[in-house]
Design a protein around this motif. Structure first.
Motif, PDB file in Angstrom:
ATOM      1  N   THR A  87      -2.465 -14.806  17.681  1.00 42.70           N
ATOM      2  CA  THR A  87      -2.761 -13.714  16.591  1.00 42.70           C
ATOM      3  C   THR A  87      -1.239 -13.570  16.254  1.00 42.70           C
ATOM      4  OG1 THR A  87      -1.890 -12.638  18.931  1.00 42.70           O
ATOM      5  CG2 THR A  87      -4.236 -12.664  18.225  1.00 42.70           C
ATOM      6  N   GLU A  89      -0.861 -14.954  13.882  1.00 44.04           N
ATOM      7  CA  GLU A  89      -0.929 -15.902  12.359  1.00 44.04           C
ATOM      8  C   GLU A  89      -1.512 -14.930  11.959  1.00 44.04           C
ATOM      9  OE1 GLU A  89      -2.401 -19.392  12.130  1.00 44.04           O
ATOM     10  OE2 GLU A  89      -2.803 -19.714   9.857  1.00 44.04           O
ATOM     11  N   LEU A  90      -2.236 -13.870  12.658  1.00 45.00           N
ATOM     12  CA  LEU A  90      -3.086 -12.502  12.043  1.00 45.00           C
ATOM     13  C   LEU A  90      -2.153 -11.696  11.720  1.00 45.00           C
ATOM     14  CD1 LEU A  90      -5.933 -11.524  10.989  1.00 45.00           C
ATOM     15  CD2 LEU A  90      -5.807 -10.705  13.803  1.00 45.00           C
ATOM     16  N   LEU A  91      -1.054 -11.668  12.279  1.00 44.97           N
ATOM     17  CA  LEU A  91      -0.421 -10.366  12.375  1.00 44.97           C
ATOM     18  C   LEU A  91       0.582 -10.347  11.313  1.00 44.97           C
ATOM     19  CD1 LEU A  91       1.035  -9.259  15.410  1.00 44.97           C
ATOM     20  CD2 LEU A  91      -1.125  -8.279  14.265  1.00 44.97           C
ATOM     21  N   TRP A  92       1.076 -11.398  10.474  1.00 43.46           N
ATOM     22  CA  TRP A  92       1.630 -12.274   9.627  1.00 43.46           C
ATOM     23  C   TRP A  92       0.631 -11.694   7.886  1.00 43.46           C
ATOM     24  CZ3 TRP A  92       4.651 -16.385  12.409  1.00 43.46           C
ATOM     25  CH2 TRP A  92       5.829 -16.174  13.385  1.00 43.46           C
ATOM     26  N   THR A  93      -0.460 -12.124   8.138  1.00 40.74           N
ATOM     27  CA  THR A  93      -1.474 -11.182   7.066  1.00 40.74           C
ATOM     28  C   THR A  93      -2.054 -10.436   7.581  1.00 40.74           C
ATOM     29  OG1 THR A  93      -3.270 -12.539   8.820  1.00 40.74           O
ATOM     30  CG2 THR A  93      -1.778 -14.061   7.178  1.00 40.74           C
ATOM     31  N   LEU A  94      -1.631  -9.540   7.660  1.00 40.66           N
ATOM     32  CA  LEU A  94      -2.603  -7.635   7.714  1.00 40.66           C
ATOM     33  C   LEU A  94      -0.914  -7.343   7.128  1.00 40.66           C
ATOM     34  CD1 LEU A  94      -3.489  -7.373  11.565  1.00 40.66           C
ATOM     35  CD2 LEU A  94      -4.828  -7.895   9.260  1.00 40.66           C
ATOM     36  N   PRO A  95      -1.258  -6.356   6.447  1.00 34.86           N
ATOM     37  CA  PRO A  95      -0.361  -5.322   5.304  1.00 34.86           C
ATOM     38  C   PRO A  95       0.603  -4.686   5.930  1.00 34.86           C
ATOM     39  CG  PRO A  95      -2.693  -4.299   5.139  1.00 34.86           C
ATOM     40  CD  PRO A  95      -2.662  -5.579   6.601  1.00 34.86           C
ATOM     41  N   VAL A  96       1.609  -5.478   6.910  1.00 27.28           N
ATOM     42  CA  VAL A  96       2.334  -5.231   8.444  1.00 27.28           C
ATOM     43  C   VAL A  96       3.263  -5.677   7.965  1.00 27.28           C
ATOM     44  CG1 VAL A  96       2.821  -4.491  10.657  1.00 27.28           C
ATOM     45  CG2 VAL A  96       0.529  -4.284   9.628  1.00 27.28           C
ATOM     46  N   LEU A 101       6.483  -4.806  13.415  1.00 30.33           N
ATOM     47  CA  LEU A 101       5.841  -5.443  15.007  1.00 30.33           C
ATOM     48  C   LEU A 101       7.200  -5.430  15.546  1.00 30.33           C
ATOM     49  CD1 LEU A 101       4.711  -8.811  13.000  1.00 30.33           C
ATOM     50  CD2 LEU A 101       3.009  -6.482  13.948  1.00 30.33           C
TER      51      LEU A 101
ATOM     52  N   THR B  53      -1.714 -16.655   1.976  1.00 34.03           N
ATOM     53  CA  THR B  53      -2.131 -16.000   3.004  1.00 34.03           C
ATOM     54  C   THR B  53      -0.929 -14.961   3.231  1.00 34.03           C
ATOM     55  OG1 THR B  53      -1.839 -16.840   5.088  1.00 34.03           O
ATOM     56  CG2 THR B  53      -4.521 -16.122   4.101  1.00 34.03           C
ATOM     57  N   ILE B  75       2.812  -6.694   0.921  1.00 33.31           N
ATOM     58  CA  ILE B  75       1.581  -5.172   1.246  1.00 33.31           C
ATOM     59  C   ILE B  75       0.289  -4.817   0.488  1.00 33.31           C
ATOM     60  CG2 ILE B  75       1.288  -2.802   2.041  1.00 33.31           C
ATOM     61  CD1 ILE B  75       3.067  -4.072   3.826  1.00 33.31           C
ATOM     62  N   ARG B  78      -2.092  -8.576   0.896  1.00 33.82           N
ATOM     63  CA  ARG B  78      -2.957  -8.673   2.657  1.00 33.82           C
ATOM     64  C   ARG B  78      -3.670  -6.937   2.327  1.00 33.82           C
ATOM     65  NH1 ARG B  78       2.507  -9.017   6.064  1.00 33.82           N
ATOM     66  NH2 ARG B  78       4.177 -10.572   4.972  1.00 33.82           N
ATOM     67  N   PRO B  85      -8.045 -16.535  11.035  1.00 40.34           N
ATOM     68  CA  PRO B  85      -7.480 -17.709  10.798  1.00 40.34           C
ATOM     69  C   PRO B  85      -7.868 -18.960  11.611  1.00 40.34           C
ATOM     70  CG  PRO B  85      -5.815 -15.961  11.926  1.00 40.34           C
ATOM     71  CD  PRO B  85      -7.437 -16.125  11.444  1.00 40.34           C
ATOM     72  N   ALA B  89      -7.743 -15.744  16.129  1.00 39.70           N
ATOM     73  CA  ALA B  89      -7.404 -15.044  16.845  1.00 39.70           C
ATOM     74  C   ALA B  89      -7.268 -14.008  17.134  1.00 39.70           C
ATOM     75  CB  ALA B  89      -5.959 -14.662  15.511  1.00 39.70           C
ATOM     76  N   ARG B 108      -4.856  -0.215   7.370  1.00 41.68           N
ATOM     77  CA  ARG B 108      -4.358   0.743   6.963  1.00 41.68           C
ATOM     78  C   ARG B 108      -5.481   1.710   6.252  1.00 41.68           C
ATOM     79  NH1 ARG B 108       1.276   0.585   4.320  1.00 41.68           N
ATOM     80  NH2 ARG B 108       2.382  -0.957   5.915  1.00 41.68           N
TER      81      ARG B 108
END
Lengths: 247, 321
Positions: A87, A89-96, A101, B53, B75, B78, B85, B89, B108
């Protein structure tokens, strides 16, 4: 702020959605309750007079042990589990952002720890009902315990970014914290100047004044630095994917 | 001029220490396109996708999603991206709905719109009836659907799906393929990485093929075939005298090559080559029938994507599209 709270909420729901939180809570409360009882019994049996040095000191040094035992078990999964599940990897592709984190995970573990401490001080209130005492010294000690635990959490969080193996993350945390505890135990370790430096760095030597009811700026600053250092280390460790390429 | 939904990779290079994982990757995926991303293991596919990505930045070069630089304007880039992935995930302890709400918050999506967005993503992937089930109890196929549902949250302009049918049984894989095909519409760009070449062939209009850290081809499979084969071919299946048939075929104007012979069942099969821009199938049929042969079939010989792929990766200097 919202991503930080979302991450924290998810962490807490995972803690409380499994037996982890309840087992750790039970262990913390049983051990801290036992230490509180035995230290009060000791105080009464030997007819000691001055609470800060004859009771609170012992209670909070014992609480330190329980906190050291439990918190690495709370923090070891924070990022290690994300790596194991993929997960991260997913977190790193979210606008965060990475710091969100880190802060979200930190906040969750910290909130859990605050709940532990809040429940662990309930016996103090019971004692107060039967035998009122000055609240300042134990309040200072609770502040010290919270700072100490927060430092443990920051260290454990950084360790959990290093691996996908929770046991490794937990052991690294124990290793670092125990080192910061024992580093000043034997003066033969080096010259006087060297010992002086180690004393400045020693986690538990900065906790001791709190345990006897003293709040010193230097100790607060030390904990702030320790916490900041390990949170920054956690952030840098996450960002190492840039050159390590390991996800 | 960059358009919404466009993926543009410019000279992406990634080095880990002394190891160059990706040497020079450039491609553009236009808004609304469904493009396959292919390459053998170790070609640099995962590294490239991770740069696109925003998992990690390129050592040099740049990539934009909907015009937003994935490093400098991370941001915004993304926000325009939905990503599945390769390792699905998922937090197995969460229910489907709670997981999607969490991802929605992280994307968001406004609190007031979150329930609607989660519902729409579950409807699009047909997991609404599993909303309250813990993800850990779902089958692989359903987990993959949940993974795609999270990618769809926030209605991103660009979807990047890394091996969406990996590890699924044939029935589940077919369901996911149908789902992915349905996701591609005029306004959504899809970049699909897959090892299953027939899957890419059936879904994608263009393919990007990587080998040894470089792009070796970017084009529609049919155009790649044209480039890889010197001429167009049809297979003639007939009964009669082999020598006479060979002579008849060679005599047709425009025929460049004839190969083949009798098959084990006695039927004659000859592959006839002619120039790409011509069509002499009618003349071939007339010659066979006019020569007194029994024409059984006249069928085009096409390269499968697999053959194209193998030809290209075996020949990394095959030229860029």
């Amino acid at each position: 702020m919202r991503p930080i709270l979302s991450v924290a909420r998810r962490e807490l729901s995972t803690y409380f959605g499994s037996p982890i939180a309840y087992v750790l809570l039970a262990v913390y409360l049983v051990l801290s309750g036992y230490f509180f009882y035995s230290d009060v019994a000791f105080f009464v049996t030997f007819g000691a007079q001055y609470l800060p040095t004859a009771l609170w000191r012992y209670v909070f040094l014992d609480f330190r042990l329980v906190t050291l035992l439990v918190l690495p078990l709370v923090t070891m999964r924070l990022f290690a589990e994300e790596r194991k599940l993929g997960t991260i990897e997913l977190l790193w592709t979210l606008p965060v952002r990475d710091f969100q984190l880190v802060l979200g995970k930190f906040l969750a573990a910290w909130a859990f720890f605050v709940v532990l401490v809040a429940l662990a001080v309930v016996p103090f209130a019971v004692l107060y009902v039967f035998h009122p005492f000055a609240l300042g010294p134990p309040a200072a000690a609770v502040l010290g315990l919270v700072l100490l635990g927060t430092a443990f959490i920051a260290c454990g969080l950084a360790a959990s970014t290093l691996t996908e193996n929770q046991v490794v993350a937990g052991m690294v945390t124990y290793g670092v914290l125990v080192f910061f505890w024992f580093m000043t135990w034997n003066e033969a370790v080096g010259s006087e100047q060297w010992i002086r430096v180690l004393l400045l760095l020693s986690l538990f030597d900065h906790y001791l004044p709190f345990a006897t009811g003293t709040i010193a700026l230097v100790d607060v600053a030390y904990f702030a630095f320790f916490i900041g250092f390990f949170l920054y280390a956690a952030l840098r460790s996450l960002q190492s994917r840039t050159w390590r390429g390991v996800v | 001029m960059t358009e919404r939904g466009e993926i543009r990779a410019e000279a992406l290079m990634k080095r880990f220490g002394a190891f160059v994982a990706v040497a020079d990757i450039s491609f553009t995926v236009s808004p609304g396109e469904v493009v396959g991303f292919l390459g053998p293991n170790g070609a640099g596919k995962s590294t490239t996708l991770r740069m696109v990505t925003g998992v990690f930045p390129p050592t040099s070069g740049r990539c934009t999603i909907s015009g937003h630089d994935v490093v400098r304007d991370a941001i915004a880039a993304r926000t325009a991206l939905g990503y599945l992935p390769e390792r699905t995930a998922l937090y197995t302890d969460m229910t489907v709905e709670r997981y999607l709400r969490f991802v929605g918050e992280m994307k968001r999506i406004a609190a007031a719109a979150l329930a609607g967005a989660v519902g729409a993503a579950m409807d699009a992937t047909a997991v609404a009836h599993m909303a309250q089930r813990p993800i850990g109890t779902l089958s692989k196929g359903y987990r993959q659907r949940v993974g795609i549902a999270q990618a769809l949250l926030g209605d991103p302009d660009v979807l990047i799906l890394d091996e969406p049918t990996s590890g699924l049984d044939p029935e589940q894989a077919a369901e996911i393929r149908t789902l992915v095909r349905g996701l591609a519409d005029a306004r959504r760009t899809v970049l699909l990485s897959s090892h299953v070449l027939p899957e890419v062939e059936s879904i994608c209009s263009r393919v990007i093929i990587l080998a040894q850290g470089r792009v070796v081809a970017v084009d529609a499979p049919a155009r790649l075939e044209q480039r890889l084969r010197p001429h167009r071919e049809v297979a003639v299946r007939a009964v009669g005298d082999a020598g006479a048939l060979l002579a008849l075929l060679r005599a047709v104007p425009g025929v460049l090559s004839v190969t083949g012979g009798p098959e084990p069942d006695g039927v004659l099969r000859y592959v006839v080559g002619f120039a790409h821009r011509t069509d002499i199938r009618r003349e071939i049929a007339a010659a066979v029938v006019g020569g007194g042969m029994g024409l059984l079939a006249l069928e085009p010989v096409v390269m499968t994507l697999e053959e194209i792929f193998l030809t290209l990766i075996g020949r990394p200097d095959g030229g860029e599209g």
